[in-house]
Motif scaffolding. Structure first.
Motif, PDB file in Angstrom:
ATOM      1  N   MET A  52      -6.012   1.146   5.374  1.00 15.63           N
ATOM      2  CA  MET A  52      -4.838   0.295   5.595  1.00 15.63           C
ATOM      3  C   MET A  52      -5.189  -0.979   6.361  1.00 15.63           C
ATOM      4  O   MET A  52      -4.670  -2.053   6.064  1.00 15.63           O
ATOM      5  CB  MET A  52      -3.772   1.072   6.364  1.00 15.63           C
ATOM      6  N   PRO A  60       0.835  -1.210   0.000  1.00 17.92           N
ATOM      7  CA  PRO A  60       0.000   0.000   0.000  1.00 17.92           C
ATOM      8  C   PRO A  60       0.867   1.256   0.000  1.00 17.92           C
ATOM      9  O   PRO A  60       1.980   1.245   0.515  1.00 17.92           O
ATOM     10  CB  PRO A  60      -0.805  -0.121   1.292  1.00 17.92           C
ATOM     11  N   LEU A  66      -1.552   6.096   2.645  1.00 16.84           N
ATOM     12  CA  LEU A  66      -2.888   5.516   2.679  1.00 16.84           C
ATOM     13  C   LEU A  66      -3.508   5.732   4.062  1.00 16.84           C
ATOM     14  O   LEU A  66      -2.870   5.446   5.083  1.00 16.84           O
ATOM     15  CB  LEU A  66      -2.810   4.013   2.377  1.00 16.84           C
TER      16      LEU A  66
END
Length: 69
Positions: free
Chosen positions: A13, A4, A8
């Motif tokens: 997440m 990710p 984020l």
């Protein structure tokens, strides 16, 4: 799935973290060696291949990882 992005939001997440944890906790629970090889990228984000060996087979795992080199 790719790593990710760093920025984020946490609410986005946590579901990814849970999915990743189900894959990465296997080796720790089995006391087995595991390593991750950064082999590709998707949209500029790294994607790795995780290798796991039986407990006590660290050298075998390293040889397998070197074969990808």
């Amino acid at each position: 799935f790719p790593a990710p992005p760093r920025d984020l939001p946490r609410r986005l997440m946590w579901p990814l973290r849970t999915r990743a944890g189900t894959l990465t906790c296997i080796a720790g629970s089995a006391q087995a060696p595991q390593l991750s090889l950064p082999l590709a990228g998707v949209d500029g984000l790294p994607v790795g291949l995780s290798l796991i060996a039986a407990p006590g087979n660290d050298a075998l795992l390293l040889r397998a990882a070197l074969a990808f080199g």
